[in-house]
Scaffold this active site. Structure first.
Site, PDB file in Angstrom:
ATOM      1  N   ASP A   1      -1.817  -1.760 -11.052  1.00 20.53           N
ATOM      2  CA  ASP A   1      -1.763  -3.225 -10.961  1.00 20.53           C
ATOM      3  C   ASP A   1      -2.895  -3.787 -11.821  1.00 20.53           C
ATOM      4  O   ASP A   1      -2.748  -3.879 -13.044  1.00 20.53           O
ATOM      5  CB  ASP A   1      -1.868  -3.602  -9.474  1.00 20.53           C
ATOM      6  CG  ASP A   1      -1.759  -5.088  -9.220  1.00 20.53           C
ATOM      7  OD1 ASP A   1      -1.335  -5.825 -10.119  1.00 20.53           O
ATOM      8  OD2 ASP A   1      -2.095  -5.531  -8.110  1.00 20.53           O
TER       9      ASP A   1
ATOM     10  N   ASP B   1       2.598  -0.332   0.668  1.00 21.03           N
ATOM     11  CA  ASP B   1       2.496  -1.025   1.951  1.00 21.03           C
ATOM     12  C   ASP B   1       2.139  -2.497   1.811  1.00 21.03           C
ATOM     13  O   ASP B   1       1.605  -2.940   0.795  1.00 21.03           O
ATOM     14  CB  ASP B   1       1.411  -0.376   2.800  1.00 21.03           C
ATOM     15  CG  ASP B   1       0.006  -0.733   2.289  1.00 21.03           C
ATOM     16  OD1 ASP B   1      -0.281  -0.435   1.103  1.00 21.03           O
ATOM     17  OD2 ASP B   1      -0.776  -1.348   3.035  1.00 21.03           O
TER      18      ASP B   1
ATOM     19  N   PHE C   1       4.539  -8.668  -5.493  1.00 27.82           N
ATOM     20  CA  PHE C   1       4.003  -7.733  -4.511  1.00 27.82           C
ATOM     21  C   PHE C   1       5.162  -6.980  -3.871  1.00 27.82           C
ATOM     22  O   PHE C   1       6.035  -7.572  -3.248  1.00 27.82           O
ATOM     23  CB  PHE C   1       3.172  -8.456  -3.445  1.00 27.82           C
ATOM     24  CG  PHE C   1       2.328  -7.505  -2.656  1.00 27.82           C
ATOM     25  CD1 PHE C   1       1.100  -7.082  -3.140  1.00 27.82           C
ATOM     26  CD2 PHE C   1       2.785  -6.983  -1.451  1.00 27.82           C
ATOM     27  CE1 PHE C   1       0.328  -6.164  -2.435  1.00 27.82           C
ATOM     28  CE2 PHE C   1       2.017  -6.064  -0.741  1.00 27.82           C
ATOM     29  CZ  PHE C   1       0.788  -5.658  -1.234  1.00 27.82           C
ATOM     30  N   VAL C   2       5.182  -5.669  -4.058  1.00 30.15           N
ATOM     31  CA  VAL C   2       6.319  -4.862  -3.612  1.00 30.15           C
ATOM     32  C   VAL C   2       5.914  -3.895  -2.498  1.00 30.15           C
ATOM     33  O   VAL C   2       4.749  -3.528  -2.374  1.00 30.15           O
ATOM     34  CB  VAL C   2       6.934  -4.070  -4.795  1.00 30.15           C
ATOM     35  CG1 VAL C   2       7.549  -5.014  -5.817  1.00 30.15           C
ATOM     36  CG2 VAL C   2       5.905  -3.171  -5.472  1.00 30.15           C
TER      37      VAL C   2
ATOM     38  N   LYS D   1       2.498  -2.906 -13.423  1.00 24.77           N
ATOM     39  CA  LYS D   1       2.693  -4.340 -13.690  1.00 24.77           C
ATOM     40  C   LYS D   1       2.018  -4.632 -15.026  1.00 24.77           C
ATOM     41  O   LYS D   1       0.816  -4.866 -15.073  1.00 24.77           O
ATOM     42  CB  LYS D   1       2.054  -5.184 -12.572  1.00 24.77           C
ATOM     43  CG  LYS D   1       2.659  -4.957 -11.186  1.00 24.77           C
ATOM     44  CD  LYS D   1       1.965  -5.802 -10.129  1.00 24.77           C
ATOM     45  CE  LYS D   1       2.419  -5.431  -8.727  1.00 24.77           C
ATOM     46  NZ  LYS D   1       1.600  -6.060  -7.661  1.00 24.77           N
TER      47      LYS D   1
ATOM     48  N   GLY E   1      -1.007   5.214  -0.717  1.00 24.54           N
ATOM     49  CA  GLY E   1       0.215   4.731  -1.360  1.00 24.54           C
ATOM     50  C   GLY E   1       1.023   5.786  -2.094  1.00 24.54           C
ATOM     51  O   GLY E   1       2.227   5.649  -2.272  1.00 24.54           O
TER      52      GLY E   1
ATOM     53  N   ASP F   1       0.807   5.235  -6.689  1.00 23.07           N
ATOM     54  CA  ASP F   1       2.050   4.492  -6.513  1.00 23.07           C
ATOM     55  C   ASP F   1       2.211   3.415  -7.579  1.00 23.07           C
ATOM     56  O   ASP F   1       3.269   3.251  -8.156  1.00 23.07           O
ATOM     57  CB  ASP F   1       2.133   3.877  -5.108  1.00 23.07           C
ATOM     58  CG  ASP F   1       0.873   3.102  -4.694  1.00 23.07           C
ATOM     59  OD1 ASP F   1      -0.090   3.039  -5.494  1.00 23.07           O
ATOM     60  OD2 ASP F   1       0.857   2.559  -3.579  1.00 23.07           O
TER      61      ASP F   1
ATOM     62  N   ARG G   1       5.692   1.560   4.413  1.00 25.69           N
ATOM     63  CA  ARG G   1       5.607   2.718   3.509  1.00 25.69           C
ATOM     64  C   ARG G   1       6.851   3.583   3.602  1.00 25.69           C
ATOM     65  O   ARG G   1       7.240   4.242   2.647  1.00 25.69           O
ATOM     66  CB  ARG G   1       4.384   3.572   3.859  1.00 25.69           C
ATOM     67  CG  ARG G   1       3.050   2.882   3.620  1.00 25.69           C
ATOM     68  CD  ARG G   1       1.926   3.907   3.646  1.00 25.69           C
ATOM     69  NE  ARG G   1       0.625   3.305   3.863  1.00 25.69           N
ATOM     70  CZ  ARG G   1      -0.138   2.777   2.907  1.00 25.69           C
ATOM     71  NH1 ARG G   1       0.286   2.775   1.660  1.00 25.69           N
ATOM     72  NH2 ARG G   1      -1.317   2.267   3.195  1.00 25.69           N
TER      73      ARG G   1
HETATM   74  P1  IMP Z   1      -5.164  -1.999  -8.703  1.00 23.43           P
HETATM   75  O1  IMP Z   1      -6.512  -1.428  -8.355  1.00 23.43           O
HETATM   76  O2  IMP Z   1      -5.168  -3.491  -8.759  1.00 23.43           O
HETATM   77  O3  IMP Z   1      -4.522  -1.386  -9.916  1.00 23.43           O
HETATM   78  O4  IMP Z   1      -4.242  -1.729  -7.486  1.00 23.43           O
HETATM   79  C1  IMP Z   1      -3.829  -0.496  -7.205  1.00 23.43           C
HETATM   80  C2  IMP Z   1      -3.657  -0.273  -5.720  1.00 23.43           C
HETATM   81  O5  IMP Z   1      -3.365  -1.467  -4.992  1.00 23.43           O
HETATM   82  C3  IMP Z   1      -2.505   0.629  -5.598  1.00 23.43           C
HETATM   83  O6  IMP Z   1      -2.972   1.934  -5.399  1.00 23.43           O
HETATM   84  C4  IMP Z   1      -1.754   0.083  -4.403  1.00 23.43           C
HETATM   85  O7  IMP Z   1      -2.144   0.806  -3.261  1.00 23.43           O
HETATM   86  C5  IMP Z   1      -2.193  -1.345  -4.234  1.00 23.43           C
HETATM   87  N1  IMP Z   1      -1.174  -2.281  -4.764  1.00 23.43           N
HETATM   88  C6  IMP Z   1      -1.177  -2.932  -5.952  1.00 23.43           C
HETATM   89  N2  IMP Z   1      -0.071  -3.689  -6.108  1.00 23.43           N
HETATM   90  C7  IMP Z   1       0.657  -3.505  -4.989  1.00 23.43           C
HETATM   91  C8  IMP Z   1       1.931  -4.006  -4.547  1.00 23.43           C
HETATM   92  O8  IMP Z   1       2.652  -4.759  -5.229  1.00 23.43           O
HETATM   93  N3  IMP Z   1       2.336  -3.576  -3.328  1.00 23.43           N
HETATM   94  C9  IMP Z   1       1.620  -2.739  -2.538  1.00 23.43           C
HETATM   95  N4  IMP Z   1       0.438  -2.238  -2.923  1.00 23.43           N
HETATM   96  C10 IMP Z   1      -0.048  -2.625  -4.123  1.00 23.43           C
HETATM   97 MG    MG Z   2      -2.900   2.763  -3.217  1.00 20.89          MG
END
Ligand code: IMP
Ligand code: MG
Length: 185
Positions: free
Chosen positions: A109, A165, A158-159, A137, A50, A106, A171
């Site tokens: 979340d 992606d 979700f973006v 977020k 990402g 990227d 991407r």
């Molecule tokens: P986390 O582990 O929940 O913080 O998620 C992080 C990873 O999930 C990021 O590196 C992104 O690759 C993917 N991700 C989280 N939210 C989104 C979204 O809204 N769109 C696309 N990929 C996301």
């Molecule tokens: Mg990622």
């Protein structure tokens, strides 16, 4: 079958290319200001896949000597928008012992991905550990994982685009936006 047009699948654009460009340039200045005064070497650790577009734009605005060590984590396997347990696909590709490390991703979340990468890097005893993300977020960000540089805070949507992606697609969209709801589960 014809190749599908990318932009037709996007319902709403949140950040346009020019706005992203401007913010990335500002972030690079914030980051450079921190590392210009540090002693020792800098290694960027981008989280694949990402971060690739953000990384490419960011590092060309960073007039600082740096190495790059890659790591690949997958938290959203396949066609899903719900975060799973982060899996390490590729271990850290370079030695970060004693280096100043800047993790680049990227989006922040649930924080699971960055928590896992921080743990991996700390085992190698870096001189310092900081993190830059283009998006966050805040509704979901956990209190135990810190990030130091943030491009934009966004709602819990979700973006896609600019490296982000859905099912490994979109991407290369130059903007960041939300897909038409019928395309997502
Ligand atoms: P986390 O582990 O929940 O913080 O998620 C992080 C990873 O999930 C990021 O590196 C992104 O690759 C993917 N991700 C989280 N939210 C989104 C979204 O809204 N769109 C696309 N990929 C996301
Ligand atoms: Mg990622």
């Amino acid at each position: 079958m014809h190749m599908a047009r990318l932009e037709a699948d996007v319902e709403t654009i949140l950040f346009r290319r020019e706005q992203i460009e401007r913010r990335v340039r500002e972030l690079a200045r914030e980051i450079a200001a921190v590392y210009e005064v540090e002693e020792g070497g800098l290694t960027l650790v981008p989280i694949l896949s990402g971060s690739i577009i953000f990384l490419a734009d960011l590092i060309r605005e960073l007039p600082v000597k740096m190495k790059i060590a890659l790591v690949q984590i997958s938290a959203y396997p396949g066609a899903t928008t719900r975060a799973g347990k982060p899996r390490t696909i590729m271990q850290l590709s370079g030695d970060v012992r004693g280096r100043h490390v800047l993790v680049v991703d990227d989006i922040f979340d649930t924080g699971g991905t960055i928590r896992a990468v921080h743990a991996m890097i700390r085992e190698h005893q870096p001189a310092s550990l900081r993190t830059a993300v283009l998006l966050r977020k805040p509704a979901k960000a956990p209190p135990d994982v810190q990030v130091d540089f943030v491009g934009f805070d966004i709602e819990d949507l979700f973006v896609v685009g600019y490296g982000l992606d859905f099912d490994d697609l979109y991407r290369n969209l130059p903007h960041i936006g939300v897909l038409r709801p019928e395309l997502m589960p």
